[in-house]
Design an enzyme around this catalytic site. Structure first.
Site, mmCIF file in Angstrom:
data_model
loop_
_atom_site.group_PDB
_atom_site.id
_atom_site.type_symbol
_atom_site.label_atom_id
_atom_site.label_comp_id
_atom_site.label_asym_id
_atom_site.label_seq_id
_atom_site.Cartn_x
_atom_site.Cartn_y
_atom_site.Cartn_z
ATOM 1 N N HIS A 98 0.824 -1.214 0.000
ATOM 2 C CA HIS A 98 0.000 0.000 0.000
ATOM 3 C C HIS A 98 0.853 1.257 0.000
ATOM 4 O O HIS A 98 2.068 1.219 0.238
ATOM 5 C CB HIS A 98 -0.935 0.027 1.222
ATOM 6 C CG HIS A 98 -0.214 0.179 2.531
ATOM 7 N ND1 HIS A 98 0.533 -0.818 3.099
ATOM 8 C CD2 HIS A 98 -0.115 1.241 3.384
ATOM 9 C CE1 HIS A 98 1.050 -0.400 4.239
ATOM 10 N NE2 HIS A 98 0.680 0.853 4.433
ATOM 11 N N ASP A 100 0.382 4.935 2.024
ATOM 12 C CA ASP A 100 -0.414 5.350 3.183
ATOM 13 C C ASP A 100 -1.605 6.243 2.789
ATOM 14 O O ASP A 100 -1.437 7.274 2.116
ATOM 15 C CB ASP A 100 0.473 6.076 4.205
ATOM 16 C CG ASP A 100 1.422 5.094 4.882
ATOM 17 O OD1 ASP A 100 1.041 3.921 5.074
ATOM 18 O OD2 ASP A 100 2.563 5.490 5.197
ATOM 19 N N HIS A 243 4.726 0.082 0.382
ATOM 20 C CA HIS A 243 5.422 -0.673 1.420
ATOM 21 C C HIS A 243 4.512 -1.761 1.979
ATOM 22 O O HIS A 243 3.289 -1.732 1.791
ATOM 23 C CB HIS A 243 5.963 0.231 2.533
ATOM 24 C CG HIS A 243 4.932 1.062 3.225
ATOM 25 N ND1 HIS A 243 4.398 2.220 2.691
ATOM 26 C CD2 HIS A 243 4.314 0.906 4.428
ATOM 27 C CE1 HIS A 243 3.515 2.725 3.517
ATOM 28 N NE2 HIS A 243 3.433 1.942 4.588
ATOM 29 N N ARG A 258 4.312 6.451 14.531
ATOM 30 C CA ARG A 258 4.401 6.909 13.135
ATOM 31 C C ARG A 258 3.911 8.346 13.047
ATOM 32 O O ARG A 258 2.848 8.672 13.575
ATOM 33 C CB ARG A 258 3.536 5.991 12.278
ATOM 34 C CG ARG A 258 3.515 6.352 10.818
ATOM 35 C CD ARG A 258 2.671 5.366 10.032
ATOM 36 N NE ARG A 258 1.578 6.075 9.403
ATOM 37 C CZ ARG A 258 0.713 5.534 8.540
ATOM 38 N NH1 ARG A 258 0.810 4.268 8.211
ATOM 39 N NH2 ARG A 258 -0.244 6.256 8.014
HETATM 40 C C1 SIN Z 1 2.707 1.213 7.989
HETATM 41 O O1 SIN Z 1 2.154 0.835 6.973
HETATM 42 O O2 SIN Z 1 2.719 2.381 8.335
HETATM 43 C C2 SIN Z 1 3.421 0.221 8.868
HETATM 44 C C3 SIN Z 1 4.772 -0.078 8.379
HETATM 45 C C4 SIN Z 1 5.514 -0.971 9.334
HETATM 46 O O3 SIN Z 1 5.000 -1.242 10.426
HETATM 47 O O4 SIN Z 1 6.624 -1.377 9.003
#
Ligand code: SIN
Length: 293
Positions: A98, A100, A243, A258
């Site tokens: 995805h 974000d 990612h 985050r």
């Molecule tokens: C996310 O998609 O923000 C999570 C990425 C992660 O936990 O490595």
């Protein structure tokens, strides 16, 4: 100015920046870091003892902070999203390819993830280069994609337990190929987690095309893989990457915070295509016919 020690993880995406304290960046170092970020798409930093305030302040240097529609947050601040998976979790945040919150009208431009607790092994994150995914499609397919838009939708029901939503779940239509506002390069901007439909095609055609694009874009040659250590930070560009967080460590805990930075409305600029076309060919290998090894 702090001279940057940058070591690429792969020639295509990702670099580790050594010996830098993200909590104490002078303006010249920040500018150099930003240039390196635009070149490598994802930067990694180990041993960062950032306070939440320093984490937020680093995010604010990149732009206004983004508020996730539904995720839990820490320290009473909705801009500090909690990333946490443990033995009691029924899902792991981000374990599908995805970008974000691409369902926002103005999706994030970038994300800064700081993990403090890690399992004894596993819990890596994969990143993929969506410029390279676009540039390695045939010119005819590129031309076609540049005429299309896609709907992105979110539904976080049940994702975050009983944590109440911060706002209505977003939905938006974006160009299938977006021009990066800083680099001027074009990137594929559809993803398996949020894109539901290519607007100009029938549902069957849209499904088939998206399936093809996802199979192409998730090829390992466009990827890097980061193995986390406690207090590492990843900074990724949501305008040109995907990612995926791997959940291979149950029942252990992986946890951190985050900070996500608000971006602008995605657009496609046809002129940028001509400017960048020639320079792109030597950056990625031509598509090969896959054969079993
Ligand atoms: C996310 O998609 O923000 C999570 C990425 C992660 O936990 O490595």
């Amino acid at each position: 100015m702090h001279a940057l020690d940058i070591r690429p993880l792969t020639p295509t995406i990702g670099a580790v920046v050594h010996d830098l304290d993200l909590g104490r960046l002078d303006e010249a170092t920040f500018e150099a870091l930003h240039e390196a970020w635009m070149r490598h798409l994802v930067l990694f930093f180990r041993d960062q003892h950032l306070t939440p305030e320093q984490h937020l302040a680093f995010g604010r240097r990149l732009g206004p902070l983004h508020i996730h529609p539904a995720a839990p947050f820490a320290h009473g601040n909705p801009a500090l999203m909690v990333i946490h998976t443990d033995a009691g979790s029924h899902r792991n945040n981000g374990d599908n390819w995805h970008t974000d919150v691409s369902a926002d009208e103005e999706p994030p431009l970038g994300t800064i993830l700081h993990l403090h607790t890690l399992p004894s092994g596993g819990g890596d994150t994969l990143f993929a280069n969506m410029y390279a995914a676009f540039e390695t499609l045939s010119p005819r397919m590129q031309d076609f994609l540049c005429t299309l838009t896609a709907r992105h939708e979110s539904n976080y029901d049940g994702h975050y337990g009983d944590h109440p939503a911060q706002r209505e779940y977003p939905s938006a239509v974006h160009p299938v190929v977006r021009t990066h506002p800083v680099t001027g390069r074009n990137a594929l901007f559809v993803n398996p987690a949020f894109t539901t439909r290519i607007v100009e095609l029938s549902q069957g055609e849209s499904d088939a095309l998206l399936r093809h694009l996802y199979a192409h874009a998730s090829h390992p040659r466009f990827q890097c893989r980061f193995s986390w250590t406690a207090n590492a930070v990843a900074l990724w560009d949501d305008r040109c990457t995907w990612h995926l967080a791997i959940w291979d460590y149950w029942p252990q805990t992986r946890s951190g915070l985050r900070v996500t930075v608000q971006g602008d409305r995605p657009y496609f600029d046809a002129a940028s295509r001509r400017e960048h076309e020639a320079g792109c060919e030597d950056r990625v290998a031509p598509t090969s016919t896959a054969r079993p090894g």
